[in-house]
Design a protein around this motif. Sequence first.
Motif, PDB file in Angstrom:
ATOM      1  N   GLN A   1       0.828  -1.218   0.000  1.00 11.86           N
ATOM      2  CA  GLN A   1       0.000   0.000   0.000  1.00 11.86           C
ATOM      3  C   GLN A   1       0.859   1.265   0.000  1.00 11.86           C
ATOM      4  O   GLN A   1       0.489   2.271  -0.595  1.00 11.86           O
ATOM      5  N   MET A   2       2.009   1.200   0.664  1.00  9.73           N
ATOM      6  CA  MET A   2       2.921   2.348   0.606  1.00  9.73           C
ATOM      7  C   MET A   2       3.484   2.485  -0.813  1.00  9.73           C
ATOM      8  O   MET A   2       3.609   3.589  -1.347  1.00  9.73           O
ATOM      9  N   ALA A   3       3.786   1.342  -1.431  1.00 12.60           N
ATOM     10  CA  ALA A   3       4.309   1.371  -2.806  1.00 12.60           C
ATOM     11  C   ALA A   3       3.272   1.988  -3.749  1.00 12.60           C
ATOM     12  O   ALA A   3       3.595   2.856  -4.572  1.00 12.60           O
ATOM     13  N   ALA A   4       2.003   1.571  -3.598  1.00 12.94           N
ATOM     14  CA  ALA A   4       0.951   2.114  -4.467  1.00 12.94           C
ATOM     15  C   ALA A   4       0.795   3.626  -4.239  1.00 12.94           C
ATOM     16  O   ALA A   4       0.571   4.388  -5.187  1.00 12.94           O
ATOM     17  N   THR A   5       0.964   4.049  -2.980  1.00 16.15           N
ATOM     18  CA  THR A   5       0.859   5.483  -2.671  1.00 16.15           C
ATOM     19  C   THR A   5       1.976   6.264  -3.351  1.00 16.15           C
ATOM     20  O   THR A   5       1.742   7.315  -3.970  1.00 16.15           O
TER      21      THR A   5
END
Length: 473
Positions: free
Chosen positions: A30-34
Amino acid sequence: MWKGKMNSKKKFVIITGYFKGESYGLLGPQMAATVISDNSEYEALVVGVTNEDDKTDLITALENHFSGTRMVIGFSTLGGRPDLFDLAGELKDKGAVTILAGPQANVDFKGEVGHDRFDHRFKGMSDRFTFAIQGPVQQILPILESGLDSDISEFDGVLSRNKDGQIKENRPAPWEDQWLSKVDWTNIYRLKGTSFARMPITCGQVLQQIGCPHAAKERKIQIDYPADLANETGPKHVTIAQKGCSFCDVAQDKGFMGAVGEEAVKSQMACLPEQADGSRVAFELINESPLPKLDRVMELACECSLELSQINLTLRADYFLKGQENLKNTLEKAQKKNIRILLASIGFESFDDTILKNMNKGVTRQMNLDTIKTIRDLKPKFPCHFGYLKEEGANHGFIHPTPWDTPDISKEVNLTIDMYQLAMDILPPHSTPLIIHHASGLADWIRQIEQQENIQFERVGTTIAWWQHKRLV
Ligand code: SF4
């Protein structure tokens, strides 16, 4: 259902393994997608895929989502699931750009050490993925900017395969706090029919430490032969160089890289979704030795006027014993602020010293038992603000079966379980069998045994089946 926040943006999907019936967030994906959504021309979302999800429906959902545009699909935190590796291959064959990332991406892409000389060893997944990337997410940004059609083999952290089948691997860039500060917890979806439905999360994660202090230093350790082989050959052991627990992929993948800065921790806490009462959802603090700094986490939340509801901790018995006074002090404060502290997972792993030694766990049976006594004594003092029970959501580590189980060891472990009533509040509903990933310390151990004894252990996907071997002569 997904509508697409900015239709003009290109689309990027990150597929991760997930468990049915759960609603936890996944910090890494989810951090990567952000980071991708905020810093590139792509809008990224995460799709958690369970074992039960229909893969044909999933492919249809992906095709609907990309609606004729180029499919760019990252895969992370797959947990060694063969169905997801196969899915990556199928999507690549359909023309998608498939990217392997997350823990163990480099070794799972390259394959097991020596697989070119030993035919039975794991060959790697480089045929299923367009390329792999190891290390921090910001490395993907220049690759996306390059348009994905040019040569990407020179970018930081990339593993790529040339037309002759040779793999080139680049060193990853360092982890930097500026890329570890923001998570959009609303970007995770689940498959619903043939489309994606947003999944509200009930538990997030906050990264306070990268890697594990137990994995900071390499040591030479001796690991016993598996019990069934030792019956044939007599007692023998193998020496390997190991950082951290011999079965652990964190130890192998990250070692110990130290703390994340306080500003980044604050910022991550501020990203946690708010509950109806205004407090933030529970979160797992990612820090293998959390007790000395736990107080500070609550202070940092206060500095940003954030109300916390619950902090979940994962730790080892020795770190618990060392930090128990810190924990007591923190619980006094947590009680006043109405924050619950849950010992969500203590890695006991075993209650036998031989097995703990072979796992290089760095704790003893007695340390595990002392920890349990202290926890049980502490619970009545903070009944509402301190948790460690299964019913409170805890799932402590207990690895069984292992290659070193003998009738004597099993008898002793069962006696300990009965004597200390561990099934009542400590043991999880099901133990976890010992899993040997092909790039873990135990894989070095088992490969040495193969050579010394002229035997082969079976490979099952990315793992080595320690219970299944055949003699070569
Ligand atoms: S299993 Fe836990 S304690 Fe052991 S090296 Fe891995 S993260 Fe550290």
